[in-house]
Design a protein around this motif. Structure first.
Motif, PDB file in Angstrom:
ATOM      1  N   UNK A 194       2.885   5.851  -3.230  1.00  5.85           N
ATOM      2  CA  UNK A 194       4.075   6.590  -3.623  1.00  5.85           C
ATOM      3  C   UNK A 194       4.007   6.711  -5.148  1.00  5.85           C
ATOM      4  N   UNK A 195       3.790   5.458  -5.732  1.00  5.59           N
ATOM      5  CA  UNK A 195       3.537   5.690  -7.268  1.00  5.59           C
ATOM      6  C   UNK A 195       2.369   6.631  -7.761  1.00  5.59           C
ATOM      7  N   UNK A 196       1.363   6.373  -6.900  1.00  4.98           N
ATOM      8  CA  UNK A 196       0.252   7.244  -7.211  1.00  4.98           C
ATOM      9  C   UNK A 196       0.416   8.606  -6.979  1.00  4.98           C
ATOM     10  N   UNK A 197       0.981   8.861  -5.932  1.00  7.62           N
ATOM     11  CA  UNK A 197       1.345  10.369  -5.708  1.00  7.62           C
ATOM     12  C   UNK A 197       2.541  10.955  -6.441  1.00  7.62           C
ATOM     13  N   UNK A 198       3.655  10.019  -6.622  1.00  8.86           N
ATOM     14  CA  UNK A 198       4.606  10.531  -7.338  1.00  8.86           C
ATOM     15  C   UNK A 198       5.242   9.624  -8.317  1.00  8.86           C
ATOM     16  N   UNK A 199       4.443   9.635  -9.548  1.00  8.25           N
ATOM     17  CA  UNK A 199       4.660   8.722 -10.620  1.00  8.25           C
ATOM     18  C   UNK A 199       6.036   8.715 -11.310  1.00  8.25           C
ATOM     19  N   UNK A 200       6.661   9.897 -11.120  1.00  7.46           N
ATOM     20  CA  UNK A 200       8.181  10.046 -11.513  1.00  7.46           C
ATOM     21  C   UNK A 200       9.201   9.645 -10.357  1.00  7.46           C
ATOM     22  N   UNK A 201       8.935   9.210  -9.340  1.00  9.34           N
ATOM     23  CA  UNK A 201       9.856   8.656  -8.327  1.00  9.34           C
ATOM     24  C   UNK A 201      10.339   7.378  -8.676  1.00  9.34           C
ATOM     25  N   UNK A 202      11.654   7.146  -8.998  1.00  7.82           N
ATOM     26  CA  UNK A 202      12.219   5.885  -9.427  1.00  7.82           C
ATOM     27  C   UNK A 202      12.151   4.658  -8.230  1.00  7.82           C
ATOM     28  N   UNK A 238       0.979  -1.125   0.091  1.00  9.87           N
ATOM     29  CA  UNK A 238      -0.180   0.039   0.006  1.00  9.87           C
ATOM     30  C   UNK A 238       0.917   1.414   0.110  1.00  9.87           C
ATOM     31  N   UNK A 239       2.071   0.989   0.827  1.00  7.60           N
ATOM     32  CA  UNK A 239       2.879   2.441   0.927  1.00  7.60           C
ATOM     33  C   UNK A 239       3.360   2.694  -0.461  1.00  7.60           C
ATOM     34  N   UNK A 240       3.946   1.693  -1.096  1.00  6.76           N
ATOM     35  CA  UNK A 240       4.666   1.900  -2.543  1.00  6.76           C
ATOM     36  C   UNK A 240       3.701   2.293  -3.341  1.00  6.76           C
ATOM     37  N   UNK A 276       9.833   4.496  -5.932  1.00  4.62           N
ATOM     38  CA  UNK A 276       8.642   4.192  -5.684  1.00  4.62           C
ATOM     39  C   UNK A 276       8.361   3.070  -6.534  1.00  4.62           C
ATOM     40  N   UNK A 277       8.649   3.041  -7.891  1.00  4.03           N
ATOM     41  CA  UNK A 277       8.279   1.870  -8.803  1.00  4.03           C
ATOM     42  C   UNK A 277       9.373   0.663  -8.423  1.00  4.03           C
ATOM     43  N   UNK A 278      10.503   0.913  -7.914  1.00  9.78           N
ATOM     44  CA  UNK A 278      11.335   0.112  -7.553  1.00  9.78           C
ATOM     45  C   UNK A 278      11.005  -0.760  -6.241  1.00  9.78           C
TER      46      UNK A 278
END
Length: 263
Positions: free
Chosen positions: A31-39, A26-28, A41-43
């Motif tokens: 992160x992807x939802x709120x900051x889709x440009x954060x590598x 849920x946390x990650x 988060x995707x990792x």
């Protein structure tokens, strides 16, 4: 009214944050939802999804997105390479480990994974390059010298391969497994006397080392020293009667007593 609305808003934000933290996924995902440009988060999300057999494809996509956003993302390349290595896709793993090493050329995990993956592929030249760097960067690791020996053996460089195994022994002179690995390699490279010597030391250091006992017995049988071979193979039978191919080797030495088991 404004204060009440603010309290409701802040309360909703707190609930949402707590919900996001309930589980790492849920946390990650948040992160992807709120900051889709954060590598990162995707990792983080991708790494979790790779452990879910039903969602590995989605996990791979997030890991690749992390590398797209950060082309030098060592952890993403390395972990995704390890994922493909475990699946037996060594060619795809090799591409990713190469990218990981390019991102961090002296990182121990990247070079180790790269070298082991190339050994699994049978690409002994590339494995040699990886482990040659590792013994240079980390000269106190006996396993790197042993793996270097395997790569050199695959290249047909017998003396250099045995030298690598000898270097490992200098680091750990009382380690039975290193004598066993040295002996096994020597036998495979047509050095039966050296193989016998190393395997005998392994057995002396670890009397119940079944793999060393078995290979010593096989080596002696190949030299037609059948009574000696039988003694070691019978010890294997005592310690581990279901050892693979044991009965076949016993039957070759004493067919009047032992019968091979048909599998």
């Amino acid at each position: 009214a404004a204060a009440a609305a603010a309290a409701v808003w802040m309360g909703w934000r707190t609930w949402r944050r707590n919900h996001d933290w309930v589980h790492r996924e849920y946390f990650y995902a948040a992160m992807v939802r709120d900051s889709p440009g954060n590598p990162k988060a995707h990792y983080g999300l991708g790494n979790l999804l790779l452990n879910d057999p039903k969602r590995v494809d989605l996990g791979v996509r997030h890991m690749l997105e992390a590398t797209r956003l950060r082309p030098s993302y060592f952890d993403a390349y390395n972990d995704l390479g390890a994922f493909y290595n475990r699946r037996g896709d060594h060619a795809r793993a090799a591409q990713l480990f190469d990218l990981a090493v390019a991102a961090k050329p002296e990182h121990i995990h990247g070079l180790t994974n790269q070298g082991l993956n190339y050994l699994a592929m049978g690409d002994h030249e590339q494995a040699f390059f990886a482990f040659d760097k590792l013994v240079d960067f980390f000269p106190d690791r006996d396993d790197f010298f042993t793996n270097l020996g395997q790569a050199l053996q695959g290249l047909g460089m017998v003396e250099d391969a045995l030298d690598a195994h000898a270097a490992a022994l200098l680091l750990q002179p009382l380690a039975p497994r290193l004598y066993f690995q040295y002996g096994l390699a020597a036998g495979q490279m047509g050095r039966p006397e050296t193989a016998e010597k190393m395997l005998r030391i392994a057995v002396r250091l670890a009397p119940y080392y079944v793999e060393a006992l078995f290979n010593l017995g096989v080596s002696l049988a190949q030299q037609e020293r059948l009574e000696e071979a039988l003694a070691y193979l019978l010890r294997v039978r005592r310690y581990r009667p279901d050892y693979p191919s044991l009965n076949q080797h016993l039957a070759r030495i004493r067919p009047d007593i032992f019968e091979p088991i048909e599998l």
